[in-house]
Each structure stands twice: as structure tokens, then as C-alpha cells.
Motif scaffolding. Structure first.
Motif, short mmCIF file in Angstrom:
data_model
loop_
_atom_site.label_atom_id
_atom_site.label_comp_id
_atom_site.label_asym_id
_atom_site.label_seq_id
_atom_site.Cartn_x
_atom_site.Cartn_y
_atom_site.Cartn_z
N ASP A 135 0.82 -1.21 0.00
CA ASP A 135 0.00 0.00 0.00
C ASP A 135 0.86 1.26 0.00
O ASP A 135 0.58 2.22 -0.73
N VAL A 136 1.93 1.26 0.79
CA VAL A 136 2.85 2.41 0.79
C VAL A 136 3.43 2.62 -0.60
O VAL A 136 3.47 3.73 -1.13
N PRO B 173 -0.60 0.31 -8.83
CA PRO B 173 0.08 -0.87 -8.26
C PRO B 173 0.65 -1.85 -9.28
O PRO B 173 1.19 -2.88 -8.89
N ASP B 174 0.54 -1.56 -10.58
CA ASP B 174 0.84 -2.59 -11.57
C ASP B 174 2.31 -3.00 -11.63
O ASP B 174 2.61 -4.14 -11.98
N ASN B 175 3.24 -2.11 -11.30
CA ASN B 175 4.66 -2.48 -11.23
C ASN B 175 5.07 -2.91 -9.83
O ASN B 175 5.81 -3.88 -9.66
N VAL B 176 4.62 -2.18 -8.82
CA VAL B 176 5.12 -2.47 -7.46
C VAL B 176 4.61 -3.81 -6.92
O VAL B 176 5.32 -4.48 -6.17
N GLY C 243 -7.71 0.97 0.23
CA GLY C 243 -6.46 0.22 0.30
C GLY C 243 -6.02 -0.27 -1.07
O GLY C 243 -6.57 0.11 -2.10
N THR C 244 -5.00 -1.10 -1.04
CA THR C 244 -4.48 -1.75 -2.25
C THR C 244 -4.86 -3.22 -2.17
O THR C 244 -4.57 -3.89 -1.18
#
Length: 320
Positions: free
Chosen positions: A121-122, A130-133, A150-151
Motif C-alpha cells: 500500500d505504501v 500498483p501494476d509495477n510495485v 487500500g491496495t
């Protein structure tokens, strides 16, 4: 605190229609070696990082501070050595690998107050998507969303025998430039096309329906707008399947292009085609085959030589 190493992989995002929500992990790594000490030192190493800040303004160190900020604590001083195999500004998630490695390293220095979901989430909130992390953190293929609550993610094990071939041109393309060419609004037809193909792609990957990848990876949301920035991209998207590719997509914001292939089959014909596209467009670069990385970010420690359970200085890898 025992010195430790954090290794985060590269990633390829979007995979066609999965804009800002779908990605996979590639075994090219950003590596941090962290030693707690009385003063902070940031040491970029290698030609790829030449010219990057050697102080606390470095992106990796600022990522470490994000972990401390999330839990409301001060980050202990440390020596942080940084190396990377991930080419910068090529669409292979170099910033995401640096961001995830930094957050994980900061969390490790603080005694791991953040669990994996909080780390994600960070990272996703800092990156904006969020697609790379997510694949950089968890490895494999990851579908993820980011919202005010959230993620949220689902990690998929890669289908058996699915490999990737990447064409990495020698020129750079900034994400900001690649995003600037995208329209501010889309038609209902384009939205339906994107939703249906992204859903089909996720389903095909989860069910190992490799025969559907060529159809599922069609995209009207970003690739057609970015094609003028990447010479030869349109040809590859249309023709790569005739030369052994299971499907093709712009990797992230580009200029790298990713093709899926069956790892049981020879990729020589596909390599020859991709090199031919580069020559036709006056480009230089390299073409490489990779498996999909499934390890994600890994923390390793040098065990105490005096410990009876750890003779010598063996490394004890810890999966996140």
C-alpha cells in the motif's frame, strides 16, 4: 543489527489492456546492501546508476523514509549500497524496483513493523498505481487495484512453459512523456473493449489458456496512443504472433516491448523478427528471453559465524 541485502526484481506492467492494474515480474534485479551504523551513507554503484544522488535525496533512500513515516518513527542511520540490473526509463519498472527495495529495507531497519500488505500500500500510493510495485514485491503475475480503502491484489502463478521475450531499445522514454500523449476521455466502446480484454487476459493467465493471449492482449487505451513514440511497435503488435509470439504488448510506458512465448519452443525466429524491426526503424538494442520471476523481493542476512545453527557466513534468504 546484522547487515542484510534486499533484492527486488524488474517488472512489466499493463500487458496490453491491464492498464495500471496488471503486471509480472522479470528476473533483473535492484539490490541494496544495508549496514546499520552511526551515520547515513548512500552509495550508488555501477554504470547504470552513474550520476544518481549519493546522499539522502537518492530515490531509494527516500523510499526507505516512507516506511518510517508510515509508522511514525525515525529511520536508523545506515550505509546503503545500491546496484541495479534494470535499465532505467525503459518500461521495466526500474523506479518500482527501487521504490519497493527501499521500503522493504526501511521496514527491515525498523524491525518489520509493516506487513506485506502495508508495504504494498505504501509503494502503490507513492507510485500512484500498483501494476509495477505489486509484482516487484510478490513476484509472478499480479492483478491489483488501488482505491481509498487500500491496495487489493491477486497473485497468479505463471502458467507452465510461459516465458517472455523482451526487446529493449537503447533509447529512453520517460513515463511522464508516455502518459502525456494519452487522451483525457475515452468512448464507451473503448472502455468496454478495455474491460472485456483485461478480464479475458486475467482469466486466460489463471487458466493457462495460452491460445487466448494474442486476442486478450489487444488494447485501445494506451498502446495506440504511444505507438508513435516507439518506432516499430505497431508492426510488432500486429505481426509478432506470425513469428512465434503468443502475444505482444508495450512493456509499461515503453519503449521495451514484451512478447510471450512457449518456453518449450525455440525463439530464434522471434528474435530474428524483432531484430529486423529494429533495423528497419534505425534502432539499436537487445533481445532477451526470461522466465517469469516468482520470488519477488527477497531479504537475505549474513548469519552470525558463531551461531551453531549457521556455520560460516551462509546467507539465509527470507521470502517476503
Amino acid at each position: 543489527m546484522t547487515p542484510f541485502t534486499v533484492r527486488a526484481p524488474a517488472s512489466s506492467a499493463n500487458l496490453g489492456p491491464g492498464f495500471d492494474s496488471l503486471g509480472l515480474s522479470v528476473p533483473l534485479f535492484t539490490t541494496l546492501r544495508v549496514t546499520k551504523q552511526d551515520v547515513t551513507e548512500v552509495v550508488p554503484l555501477g554504470a547504470e546508476l552513474e550520476g544518481t544522488p549519493a546522499d539522502e535525496s537518492n530515490y531509494v533512500y527516500r523510499a526507505m523514509l516512507l516506511a518510517a513515516r508510515r509508522v511514525g518513527r525515525e529511520l536508523p542511520p545506515a550505509r546503503v549500497e545500491i546496484e541495479t540490473e534494470v535499465p532505467l526509463a525503459r518500461g521495466l519498472g526500474s523506479s518500482a524496483a527501487a521504490l519497493v527495495a527501499g521500503i522493504v529495507a526501511g521496514n527491515e531497519l525498523l524491525g518489520r513493523p509493516l506487513d506485506d500488505e502495508a508495504v504494498l500500500d505504501v509503494a502503490a500510493r507513492e507510485e500512484g498505481h500498483p501494476d509495477n510495485v505489486a509484482p516487484a514485491l510478490f513476484g509472478g503475475i499480479v492483478v491489483a487495484t488501488l482505491d481509498r480503502l487500500g491496495t487489493h491484489y491477486v497473485r497468479l502463478e505463471p502458467p507452465a512453459h510461459l516465458g517472455v521475450t523482451v526487446l529493449i531499445p537503447d533509447f529512453e522514454l520517460s513515463t511522464s512523456k508516455a502518459r502525456a500523449v494519452l487522451p483525457k476521455e475515452y468512448s464507451r466502446a473503448d472502455a468496454v473493449h478495455a474491460l472485456s480484454h483485461a478480464a479475458l487476459l486475467a482469466a486466460a493467465l489463471s487458466q493457462e489458456r495460452l491460445d487466448l493471449l494474442r486476442h486478450a492482449m489487444q488494447d485501445y487505451i494506451h498502446q495506440i496512443w504511444r505507438a508513435p513514440l516507439v518506432p516499430g511497435l505497431s508492426d510488432i503488435l500486429e505481426e509478432a504472433h506470425r513469428h512465434g509470439a503468443l502475444g505482444a504488448a508495450l512493456s509499461g510506458a515503453g519503449p521495451t516491448v514484451l512478447c510471450f512465448h512457449d518456453a518449450r519452443e525455440d525463439t530464434g525466429r522471434l528474435h530474428a523478427y524483432l531484430r529486423g524491426v529494429m533495423r528497419k526503424n534505425g534502432l539499436t538494442g537487445r533481445v532477451e528471453d526470461f522466465p517469469i520471476d516468482t520470488g519477488g523481493t527477497v531479504v537475505s542476512r549474513v548469519q552470525d559465524a558463531a551461531s551453531p545453527s549457521s556455520p560460516g557466513a551462509s546467507r539465509a534468504p527470507e521470502r517476503r
